[in-house]
Design a protein around this motif. Structure first.
Motif, PDB file in Angstrom:
ATOM      1  N   TYR A  70       0.858  -1.187   0.000  1.00 44.81           N
ATOM      2  CA  TYR A  70       0.000   0.000   0.000  1.00 44.81           C
ATOM      3  C   TYR A  70       0.893   1.236   0.000  1.00 44.81           C
ATOM      4  CZ  TYR A  70      -3.143  -3.658   1.617  1.00 44.81           C
ATOM      5  OH  TYR A  70      -3.851  -4.832   1.730  1.00 44.81           O
ATOM      6  N   ALA A  76      -4.491   7.196  -5.867  1.00 44.56           N
ATOM      7  CA  ALA A  76      -5.366   6.027  -5.887  1.00 44.56           C
ATOM      8  C   ALA A  76      -6.464   6.152  -6.934  1.00 44.56           C
ATOM      9  CB  ALA A  76      -5.957   5.793  -4.503  1.00 44.56           C
ATOM     10  N   ILE A  80      -7.078   3.526 -10.053  1.00 42.47           N
ATOM     11  CA  ILE A  80      -8.343   2.830 -10.331  1.00 42.47           C
ATOM     12  C   ILE A  80      -8.811   3.148 -11.746  1.00 42.47           C
ATOM     13  CG2 ILE A  80     -10.783   2.690  -9.716  1.00 42.47           C
ATOM     14  CD1 ILE A  80      -9.946   3.024  -6.790  1.00 42.47           C
ATOM     15  N   VAL A  94     -11.961  -5.446 -12.009  1.00 40.73           N
ATOM     16  CA  VAL A  94     -10.944  -4.768 -11.188  1.00 40.73           C
ATOM     17  C   VAL A  94     -11.182  -5.123  -9.730  1.00 40.73           C
ATOM     18  CG1 VAL A  94     -10.114  -2.502 -10.404  1.00 40.73           C
ATOM     19  CG2 VAL A  94     -10.679  -2.876 -12.823  1.00 40.73           C
ATOM     20  N   VAL A  96     -10.156  -3.864  -5.942  1.00 43.18           N
ATOM     21  CA  VAL A  96      -9.540  -2.776  -5.187  1.00 43.18           C
ATOM     22  C   VAL A  96      -9.378  -3.256  -3.753  1.00 43.18           C
ATOM     23  CG1 VAL A  96      -9.638  -0.356  -4.534  1.00 43.18           C
ATOM     24  CG2 VAL A  96     -10.696  -1.096  -6.675  1.00 43.18           C
ATOM     25  N   ASP A  97      -8.136  -3.233  -3.284  1.00 41.67           N
ATOM     26  CA  ASP A  97      -7.789  -3.703  -1.938  1.00 41.67           C
ATOM     27  C   ASP A  97      -7.447  -2.466  -1.100  1.00 41.67           C
ATOM     28  OD1 ASP A  97      -6.617  -4.732   0.351  1.00 41.67           O
ATOM     29  OD2 ASP A  97      -4.983  -5.746  -0.688  1.00 41.67           O
ATOM     30  N   VAL A 129      -5.745  -3.210  -7.734  1.00 38.64           N
ATOM     31  CA  VAL A 129      -5.262  -1.906  -7.283  1.00 38.64           C
ATOM     32  C   VAL A 129      -5.261  -1.933  -5.761  1.00 38.64           C
ATOM     33  CG1 VAL A 129      -5.658   0.584  -7.251  1.00 38.64           C
ATOM     34  CG2 VAL A 129      -6.261  -0.748  -9.290  1.00 38.64           C
ATOM     35  N   THR A 130      -4.151  -1.560  -5.145  1.00 33.55           N
ATOM     36  CA  THR A 130      -4.113  -1.436  -3.692  1.00 33.55           C
ATOM     37  C   THR A 130      -4.181   0.050  -3.340  1.00 33.55           C
ATOM     38  OG1 THR A 130      -1.683  -1.465  -3.707  1.00 33.55           O
ATOM     39  CG2 THR A 130      -2.810  -3.567  -3.342  1.00 33.55           C
ATOM     40  N   VAL A 131      -5.001   0.358  -2.353  1.00 32.32           N
ATOM     41  CA  VAL A 131      -5.237   1.752  -1.958  1.00 32.32           C
ATOM     42  C   VAL A 131      -4.937   1.908  -0.476  1.00 32.32           C
ATOM     43  CG1 VAL A 131      -6.967   3.580  -1.727  1.00 32.32           C
ATOM     44  CG2 VAL A 131      -7.010   2.069  -3.733  1.00 32.32           C
ATOM     45  N   TYR A 146     -17.352   2.551  -2.231  1.00 33.64           N
ATOM     46  CA  TYR A 146     -17.469   1.113  -2.412  1.00 33.64           C
ATOM     47  C   TYR A 146     -17.685   0.329  -1.121  1.00 33.64           C
ATOM     48  CZ  TYR A 146     -15.047   2.753  -6.613  1.00 33.64           C
ATOM     49  OH  TYR A 146     -14.686   3.458  -7.728  1.00 33.64           O
TER      50      TYR A 146
END
Length: 202
Positions: A70, A76, A80, A94, A96-97, A129-131, A146
């Motif tokens: 991260y 971010a 995305i 997709v 998203v983590d 995608v890691t956020v 989300y």
């Protein structure tokens, strides 16, 4: 030679031939043999009927990059958007983590992602995608689109369709105890998201 001996010899020849085909040619398929009428003309395709042929090769899949950490300095929203653009090109959803490097369960998730099997599931089927959400004080407005990370805990993983709509959420916090999960368990969830059950499946 007795009738039984002839049968045994024929069986041995058949098995030897099959093993030789497999040893030399690898996996093969054998097409069914058609019976043509005596007056039917032979065609070129008739010559190949009943012959062993190799399985057709599967098309190569371009593997997507799989981040396992991260980055608090990353943009971010832009990440995305790039993943969604790639998803529109190839149809893969997709993931998203949402997490942060201080979180032990997020570190556990990152370690699981590095395992060969789970990494392959992600690379072949998703754009990940890691956020970074900091200590619930970074990228929260993005996360709230989300999943309520302050309620679900982190890591929290969501699946997005190529058009950006939410397909699967993590409101139950199923990944927030990642230290108790194995790579196979996480892979099972992600594969089930790829092939969701319908009422007709029950």
């Amino acid at each position: 030679m007795t009738a039984l001996g002839a049968v045994r010899r024929a069986l041995a020849c058949t098995l030897t031939g099959a093993l030789l085909v497999l040893a030399l040619g690898g996996c093969v398929t054998v097409t069914g043999r058609r019976t043509a009428a005596a007056h039917s003309p032979r065609t070129p395709s008739d010559e190949s009927v009943g012959l062993a042929r190799p399985f057709p090769s599967l098309p190569a899949v371009a593997l997507a990059p799989v981040p396992d950490g991260y980055d608090p300095s990353a943009d971010a929203s832009a990440a995305i958007d790039r993943a969604l653009a790639a998803a529109r090109r190839d149809g893969r959803p997709v993931l998203v983590d949402f997490g942060s490097s201080w979180c032990a369960d997020c570190q556990a998730m990152a370690a699981l992602i590095r395992t060969a099997g789970l990494h392959q599931v992600l690379a072949r089927n998703y754009h990940l995608v890691t956020v970074d959400v900091g200590r619930f004080d970074h990228n929260l407005r993005l996360a709230e689109r989300y999943v309520p990370v302050e309620v679900s805990g982190i890591p929290a993983v969501v699946e997005l369709a190529p058009d950006g709509s939410l397909l699967q959420g993590d409101n139950e916090g199923r990944f927030a105890d990642a230290r108790t999960l194995g790579a196979d368990q996480v892979a099972d969830v992600l594969i089930s998201w790829l092939y969701p059950r319908t009422r007709n499946d029950d």
